[in-house]
Design an enzyme around this catalytic site. Structure first.
Site, PDB file in Angstrom:
ATOM      1  N   ASP A   8       3.023 -10.012   0.011  1.00 42.98           N
ATOM      2  CA  ASP A   8       2.654 -10.486   1.484  1.00 42.98           C
ATOM      3  C   ASP A   8       2.799 -12.017   1.241  1.00 42.98           C
ATOM      4  OD1 ASP A   8       2.123 -10.485   4.051  1.00 42.98           O
ATOM      5  OD2 ASP A   8      -0.054 -10.248   3.799  1.00 42.98           O
ATOM      6  N   ASP A 102       8.015 -10.319   5.985  1.00 40.36           N
ATOM      7  CA  ASP A 102       7.386 -11.150   5.177  1.00 40.36           C
ATOM      8  C   ASP A 102       6.519 -10.157   4.265  1.00 40.36           C
ATOM      9  OD1 ASP A 102       5.620 -10.464   7.344  1.00 40.36           O
ATOM     10  OD2 ASP A 102       4.425 -12.165   6.729  1.00 40.36           O
ATOM     11  N   GLU A 103       6.520  -8.965   4.164  1.00 33.97           N
ATOM     12  CA  GLU A 103       5.898  -8.097   3.325  1.00 33.97           C
ATOM     13  C   GLU A 103       6.392  -6.625   2.913  1.00 33.97           C
ATOM     14  OE1 GLU A 103       1.898  -6.220   4.663  1.00 33.97           O
ATOM     15  OE2 GLU A 103       2.808  -6.690   6.892  1.00 33.97           O
TER      16      GLU A 103
END
Length: 365
Positions: A8, A102-103
């Site tokens: 993350d 983003d993860e």
């Protein structure tokens, strides 16, 4: 025994803006919104220290942090960085399940890079991200998806947390009940009234009790509270819908405030639609009012929605049909559904190899 990493990025949008503009570094920053209207899409850690959060109205954010700086989101830049991020992931595994820009979950059970352990892979990925993207990421390492995701929050920002198989049940027992998926503020209040505050409290209840009070979530809560989660990392999953929603810390009622909030959600959802190369026939608007009454409004079209302009027009029309609202709105959401099968599109948005097949080597934690 799977070895799973949840990676993350730390304050992704805000960190990219601070990386690209030295004048923003070390300062409280909000991406999206403004001091007068709109909604914060992301906040830097400097801003979070003042209580500024994503989905917060810009007016509230400025009230909490008078020195807050606002910048417009640059989704094309974030998408480009996300592609670089996934290229780093691909050095270490073929099994990548993106959750957002983003993860992602990574299954590193097969040590294709010969690194030696799941923890070492997580550290290598974080080093690559820092060196090549000049950003930081946090990671959770464990034997299932639930624990890996929770673990990635333990040492944020810029940290790693490892939960080995023998420690999973004890780790989950210490978690606040609100850290379990699907346990929002209202469910947490209901749990508290029943004397349930932690994972250990959930585990102490029989399945029948959980079914009576929490319905469909009962089986998930029963197994997760014991550190159990059998879901595989699926890099080739076929989506049935793509959407997003935001709950607001202050209820929205003014027409323009609701329009501004909708534009933020359009940005978020269209980014997901575009990344997955998705086309769908139904756009649905979800509205939850201050008294928790929830409604949905949907419109289906043919041919399918395949441009941002089409998605924007349908979304805005659904909201305009509800304005003005008689009471405050605490949540807005948009979903694109009735998606075309991947084989009917030119390319597949999320590609990867299937999970089946021999594991090359059992990787240590």
């Amino acid at each position: 025994m799977r070895k799973i990493i949840h990676v993350d990025m730390d304050a992704f949008y805000a960190s990219v803006e601070q990386r690209d503009d030295p004048a923003l570094r070390g300062k409280p920053l909000a991406v999206g919104g403004s001091a007068k209207r709109g909604v914060v899409a992301a906040a830097s850690y400097e801003a979070r220290n003042f209580g500024v959060k994503s989905a917060m109205p810009g007016v509230t954010a400025r009230r909490r942090c008078p020195e807050l700086l606002f910048v417009k989101p640059r989704f094309e830049v974030y998408r480009a960085v996300s592609r670089q991020l996934h290229a780093i992931f691909a050095r270490y595994t073929d099994l990548i399940e993106p959750l957002s820009l983003d993860e992602a979950y990574l299954d590193v059970t097969a040590d294709i890079a010969g690194v030696g352990s799941a923890t070492a892979i997580a550290e290598a990925i974080r080093r690559d991200i820092r060196k090549e993207l000049r950003l930081t990421a946090s990671a959770g390492v464990s034997y299932n998806k639930f624990i890996a995701k929770v673990a990635s929050d333990q040492n944020k920002p810029d940290g790693v947390f490892v939960v080995r198989p023998g420690d999973g049940a004890d780790f989950v027992a210490t978690l606040p009940a609100r850290r379990f998926y699907g346990v929002g503020p209202k469910t947490a209040e209901r749990m508290s009234a029943l004397g349930i505050e932690t994972g250990a409290d959930i585990r102490g209840q029989p399945l029948e009790f959980l079914e009576r009070h929490f319905g469909k979530s009962a089986h998930y809560l029963y197994h997760a509270s014991r550190g159990q989660d059998d879901r595989a990392v699926k890099s080739d999953r076929e989506r049935k819908s793509i959407g997003g929603e935001r709950t607001y810390t202050e209820d929205l009622q003014a027409d323009q405030a609701l329009r501004d909030a909708l534009e933020h959600i359009i940005d978020i959802v269209w980014e997901r639609i575009d990344r997955n190369n998705a086309r769908g026939r139904t756009v649905t608007l979800k509205v939850k009012y201050a008294d928790f009454q929830q409604i949905t409004r949907a419109r289906s079209v043919s041919p399918p929605v395949d441009t941002r302009e089409d998605f924007e027009q349908l979304s805005r029309a659904l909201l305009e049909a509800l304005l003005p609202v008689a009471k405050g709105v605490r949540l807005l959401g948009l979903t694109l559904s009735s998606l075309e099968p991947a084989q009917e599109r030119e390319t597949v948005g999320e590609s990867g190899v299937a999970e089946s097949g021999p594991v090359q080597e059992s990787l240590a934690f």
